[in-house]
Design an enzyme around this catalytic site. Structure first.
Site, PDB file in Angstrom:
ATOM      1  CG  ASP A  29      -2.092   0.947   1.063  1.00 47.32           C
ATOM      2  OD1 ASP A  29      -3.230   0.483   0.900  1.00 47.32           O
ATOM      3  OD2 ASP A  29      -1.861   2.185   1.084  1.00 47.32           O
ATOM      4  CG  ASN A  86     -12.110  -0.762   3.854  1.00 44.54           C
ATOM      5  OD1 ASN A  86     -12.405  -1.198   4.961  1.00 44.54           O
ATOM      6  ND2 ASN A  86     -10.966  -0.140   3.619  1.00 44.54           N
ATOM      7  CB  VAL A  95      -9.675   1.664  -5.205  1.00 42.34           C
ATOM      8  CG1 VAL A  95      -9.378   1.206  -6.635  1.00 42.34           C
ATOM      9  CG2 VAL A  95      -8.670   2.730  -4.770  1.00 42.34           C
ATOM     10  CG  HIS A  99      -8.765  -3.204  -2.551  1.00 45.18           C
ATOM     11  ND1 HIS A  99      -9.750  -2.564  -3.265  1.00 45.18           N
ATOM     12  CD2 HIS A  99      -8.567  -2.457  -1.443  1.00 45.18           C
ATOM     13  CE1 HIS A  99     -10.120  -1.466  -2.630  1.00 45.18           C
ATOM     14  NE2 HIS A  99      -9.428  -1.381  -1.514  1.00 45.18           N
ATOM     15  CG  HIS A 101      -6.993  -3.066   3.056  1.00 46.10           C
ATOM     16  ND1 HIS A 101      -6.275  -1.901   2.888  1.00 46.10           N
ATOM     17  CD2 HIS A 101      -8.186  -2.856   2.451  1.00 46.10           C
ATOM     18  CE1 HIS A 101      -7.017  -1.020   2.210  1.00 46.10           C
ATOM     19  NE2 HIS A 101      -8.177  -1.585   1.933  1.00 46.10           N
TER      20      HIS A 101
HETATM   21  P1  AMP Z   1      -9.817   1.204   0.079  1.00 45.12           P
HETATM   22  O1  AMP Z   1      -9.903   2.505   0.828  1.00 45.12           O
HETATM   23  O2  AMP Z   1     -10.233   0.003   0.885  1.00 45.12           O
HETATM   24  O3  AMP Z   1     -10.537   1.294  -1.248  1.00 45.12           O
HETATM   25  O4  AMP Z   1      -8.271   0.961  -0.193  1.00 45.12           O
HETATM   26  C1  AMP Z   1      -7.583   1.610  -1.206  1.00 45.12           C
HETATM   27  C2  AMP Z   1      -6.135   1.560  -0.804  1.00 45.12           C
HETATM   28  O5  AMP Z   1      -5.348   1.820  -1.940  1.00 45.12           O
HETATM   29  C3  AMP Z   1      -5.749   2.599   0.250  1.00 45.12           C
HETATM   30  O6  AMP Z   1      -5.210   1.949   1.397  1.00 45.12           O
HETATM   31  C4  AMP Z   1      -4.690   3.457  -0.446  1.00 45.12           C
HETATM   32  O7  AMP Z   1      -3.649   3.880   0.391  1.00 45.12           O
HETATM   33  C5  AMP Z   1      -4.185   2.494  -1.521  1.00 45.12           C
HETATM   34  N1  AMP Z   1      -3.578   3.118  -2.684  1.00 45.12           N
HETATM   35  C6  AMP Z   1      -3.979   4.220  -3.341  1.00 45.12           C
HETATM   36  N2  AMP Z   1      -3.172   4.472  -4.406  1.00 45.12           N
HETATM   37  C7  AMP Z   1      -2.236   3.480  -4.413  1.00 45.12           C
HETATM   38  C8  AMP Z   1      -1.109   3.175  -5.240  1.00 45.12           C
HETATM   39  N3  AMP Z   1      -0.794   3.930  -6.315  1.00 45.12           N
HETATM   40  N4  AMP Z   1      -0.354   2.101  -4.929  1.00 45.12           N
HETATM   41  C9  AMP Z   1      -0.648   1.342  -3.845  1.00 45.12           C
HETATM   42  N5  AMP Z   1      -1.712   1.559  -3.033  1.00 45.12           N
HETATM   43  C10 AMP Z   1      -2.476   2.636  -3.295  1.00 45.12           C
END
Ligand code: AMP
Length: 113
Positions: A29, A86, A95, A99, A101
């Site tokens: 992340d 999430n 996003v 995914h 975590h």
């Molecule tokens: P969520 O909030 O569950 O949708 O998780 C999205 C995650 O993607 C967050 O923990 C962000 O920090 C992570 N994230 C956003 N951009 C990137 C990136 N370019 N590379 C790796 N992780 C990212």
């Protein structure tokens, strides 16, 4: 419009890869919430767990088993870790590409914020 994770899967955005197989990738992340914070992302663009179907059952299991294997590989299997998905606005999803975590290497509070 491609999601951020689709761009990462298509190698349009650089990332720190922790794992790849035929069904998923795992990346570190970019804004880690724990010393170990990895995202396990299916190559199939399932939007969120709520949009998954019975046809995705094996894939969903694969994502969890991959997270557990990564926990071992990254050295947090003994101390413990948390797996989080999430889903939707109140769930903190930012996003819209499913995914998982994997968080570890520090004590994690409960209940989550
Ligand atoms: P969520 O909030 O569950 O949708 O998780 C999205 C995650 O993607 C967050 O923990 C962000 O920090 C992570 N994230 C956003 N951009 C990137 C990136 N370019 N590379 C790796 N992780 C990212």
């Amino acid at each position: 419009m491609k999601t951020l994770f689709q761009k990462i899967l298509d190698r349009e955005i650089p990332t720190k890869l922790a794992h790849e197989d035929e069904l998923c990738i795992a990346i570190h992340d970019i804004n880690p919430q724990a010393p170990v914070h990895v995202l396990v992302i299916p190559k199939k663009p399932i939007v969120r767990v709520a949009e998954a179907t019975a046809a995705d059952q094996a894939l969903l299991g694969h994502l969890l088993l991959t997270a557990a294997a990564l926990a071992k590989k990254l050295g947090v299997a003994e101390s413990g870790y948390r797996i989080v998905i999430n889903n939707g606005r109140d769930g903190g999803e930012t996003v819209p590409h499913l995914h998982v975590h994997l968080l570890g290497q520090r004590p994690l509070g409960w209940p989550p914020g």
